[in-house]
Design a protein around this motif. Structure first.
Motif, short mmCIF file in Angstrom:
data_model
loop_
_atom_site.label_atom_id
_atom_site.label_comp_id
_atom_site.label_asym_id
_atom_site.label_seq_id
_atom_site.Cartn_x
_atom_site.Cartn_y
_atom_site.Cartn_z
N LEU A 142 0.84 -1.21 0.00
CA LEU A 142 0.00 0.00 0.00
C LEU A 142 0.87 1.25 0.00
N GLY B 39 2.43 2.31 -3.26
CA GLY B 39 1.52 2.83 -4.27
C GLY B 39 0.59 1.82 -4.90
N GLU B 40 0.51 0.64 -4.31
CA GLU B 40 -0.46 -0.31 -4.84
C GLU B 40 -1.83 0.06 -4.27
N HIS B 41 -2.80 0.15 -5.14
CA HIS B 41 -4.13 0.55 -4.69
C HIS B 41 -4.76 -0.58 -3.88
#
Lengths: 424, 232
Positions: free
Chosen positions: A318, A321-323
């Motif tokens: 997270l 930058g992983e949604h």
């Protein structure tokens, strides 16, 4: 990304092996249980159809009302004409006439005095006609324990158990004491030429099999029979086809108010079999539903534990930058992979075990001596098309559902706390 | 963005609700941080360093005022836009490395590029380049459990740098390292800052880190107490 996920799964046994084992066990149990229970119920229905009800059955209205008493005084008359008519209208269906009777079998000694005596539940079936299907329908030839098939008038087969109890030897004379169609006493001499064991307790206790012409003569039932049975082609019951035939047949007798008028019933309507068949039909979906619920709860918990183990991993993903939706969907992809592998292995093992149980069976003869149902002594599984997917889809769905529930926590995580959380 | 300023913070306040009231973690923050800076948010525990780092990293939003990072007003971004900003332009280095234990060094460094849906050849090129920067080519197949703390943090730096972000945020990056490893790590980051013009922002109270900083922003009770350039 899929490769990345699969690599992680393969390397982390906590993430893959445990859930795969869980799914495999669940799917295996479902597949095997469905095949085993389905086999028992199908065998029971099949036995009932072969020995008792046919796929459709014609009796007189009065006979049908008192069927349990085998009231041959209410039997169908003009049977040959009815049979001929049926064969013309429904040439694909095998029609057979039978007489069921009860009575005493008296075994005399050399002086003609009673040596032993026992109650019999007899069948008069077409044994002597070379075109008769009854020998194969009732599996008579394969069920003979000793002796041979009756091939002359006056010859009978009796249950092996009764032969031993009454000390009856092959070639012994046996006198049937019963009542004729007109209510008078019937006494008729037969010769025992073989003993038989069907593997069905109810049949093996006191069965006596004779050619129907002998029984017609013994019970004064010329051109009469207790019942006419019809078997669909291939021996497979089809409720819709049977219902249509029965409706057509019965429509021809709606104006006839006589108690001796014939009436046709289908298998499901006879002997309370509709409940068993409904149970058999519902069993697959019931098992699947229970499996999905239980496995979802188990895998939900496994997913929660996995979520704790992978708390840091999810946090990092997270943070970089992983949604959240992507993390969640990647967990679902993992669960699909786990569900697929577990379901395939579980289905494979389940099918193997079911096949083994279908071939070998499970002998319950010692515990079912007093059972009064048309149920075989050896329980066998039966693999059907349903067996191939009954566990597969629930395995997949429950894994997905369990992960979906466990993964909801991802959406509750506050990115603002990630630095603090990831320090620990 | 104007004149190479990557971060502009204006009259920013950050409050956290506590019961019926709130706790003010940051107050009246006004800062600009430019391209290629090697800056540190320095101060004791509870001074607001990590809170400020969170907002710059679009992990949190200001309660009042504005924090503009790379032309994006952090308070105006939704969750997906925040994630995209982090994914494309920000690198993170954590105190406890937070490498994924089941993946090897190469795969850990590759992860941010996978999220960017970069093609395989380009990924391999960039990962190899990042491993060269941190001197871990020979450990590319090793799992984190097989590495020392210093090596893990170098992997963490490679992971943050592999996509060549504009800004790298590091929260107490040397807290778990001995002096020698700390210096090695800091020298590596300083070199990357110099060569690639990547802006590094630290949150730290570690003297070892502070001595490397080119700009020291001291925070106390949620306010900027001192903002000084350090001559090197």
């Amino acid at each position: 990304m899929i490769t990345f996920i699969i690599k992680g799964l393969l390397r982390d046994r906590h993430r893959s092996l445990f859930p795969v084992i869980m799914v495999t066990i669940g799917v295996f149990i479902t597949v095997f249980f469905q095949a085993f229970m389905g086999g028992i119920l199908t065998d029971m229905v099949d036995s009932t159809a072969r020995f008792s009800t046919g796929h459709v059955k014609i009796m007189s209205r009065a006979y049908m009302e008192n069927e349990d008493q085998l009231p041959n005084d209410l039997a169908l008359t003009g049977v040959d004409a009815i049979m001929q008519d049926l064969k013309q209208k429904y040439p694909d269906i095998t029609w057979v006439k039978r007489i069921k009777y009860g009575g005493l079998l008296d075994i005399p000694d050399e002086n003609g005095e009673t040596r032993s005596q026992g109650a019999v539940a007899g069948f008069g079936v077409d044994l002597h006609n070379p075109k008769s299907t009854e020998i194969s329908t009732l599996n008579i030839a394969n069920s003979i324990v000793s002796g041979r098939m009756p091939d002359k008038p006056g010859e009978i087969l009796i249950s092996d158990e009764m032969a031993r109890d009454l000390k009856i030897a092959l070639g012994d004379k046996a006198t049937l004491i019963s009542s004729t169609m007109f209510g008078s006493m019937a006494i008729y001499n037969f010769k025992v030429v073989g003993t038989i064991k069907f593997g069905i307790p109810m049949m093996d206790r006191g069965a006596m099999i004779a050619d129907i012409s002998d029984i017609q003569e013994a019970l004064n039932m010329e051109d009469a029979a207790g019942e006419i049975l019809g078997y669909l082609p291939g021996g497979v019951y089809d409720d819709k086809v049977c219902a249509k035939i029965a409706d057509n047949f019965n429509a021809g007798y709606t104006d006839n108010e006589s108690g001796f008028a014939p009436v046709m019933s289908k298998l499901q309507e006879i002997s309370g079999l509709s409940d068993y068949l409904a149970l058999a039909n519902n069993m697959a979906s019931t098992i699947a539903m229970i499996f999905v619920i239980i496995m979802s709860i188990v895998l939900w918990n496994a997913g929660l534990l996995g979520g704790l183990r992978r708390y840091g991993e999810v946090g990092v993903r997270l943070a970089i930058g992983e949604h959240k939706g992507h993390v969640y969907s990647s967990l679902l992809v993992e669960s699909v992979a786990i569900g697929l592998v577990g379901s395939v292995i579980g289905t494979g093992i389940g099918l193997m075990m079911a096949y083994w149980m279908q071939t070998k069976g499970w002998d319950f003869s010692n515990t079912m001596k007093n059972v009064n149902m048309m149920i075989p002594l050896v329980f066998r599984a039966r693999i059907t098309s349903v067996t191939y997917y009954i566990g597969f889809f629930p395995g997949l769905i429950s894994t997905l559902l369990g992960t979906a529930l466990a993964g909801v926590g991802i959406y509750k995580r506050q990115t603002a706390s990630l630095f603090k959380e990831l320090e620990t | 963005m104007k004149n190479g300023q990557l971060i502009t913070i204006t009259d920013m306040v950050k409050d956290y609700p506590i019961g019926k009231g709130y706790f003010r973690a940051l107050e009246d923050i006004n800062l600009t941080i430019g391209e290629g800076e090697f800056a540190g948010l320095v101060g004791p525990s509870g001074s607001g360093k990590t809170t400020l780092l969170n907002i710059i990293g679009s992990l949190d939003v200001p309660s009042k005022g504005d924090a503009n990072v790379l032309g994006h007003s952090i308070g105006q971004l939704n969750a997906r836009q925040s994630a995209q900003l982090r994914n494309h332009h920000l690198g993170f280095i954590f105190q406890t490395y937070n490498l994924l234990p089941v993946y090897n060094v190469f795969e850990n460094v590759e992860l941010p590029l996978l999220l960017l849906k970069m093609e395989k050849n380009k990924r391999y090129e960039l990962v190899n380049q990042a491993l060269d920067w941190v001197g871990l080519q020979d450990k590319r197949k090793s799992r984190p459990a097989q590495l020392s703390g210093g090596e893990c943090q170098r992997v963490s730096i490679a992971r943050a740098m592999v996509k060549q972000p504009k800004i790298v945020l590091a929260d107490e990056p040397t807290a778990n390292l001995d002096a020698e490893n700390s210096h090695n790590i800091l020298q590596t980051m300083e070199t990357l800052n110099r060569d690639l013009k990547t802006t590094f922002i630290f949150a730290t109270h570690d003297e070892k880190v502070i001595q490397y900083l080119h700009r020291k922003i001291s925070l106390f009770d949620g306010k900027v107490a001192k903002d000084e350039q350090v001559k090197k």
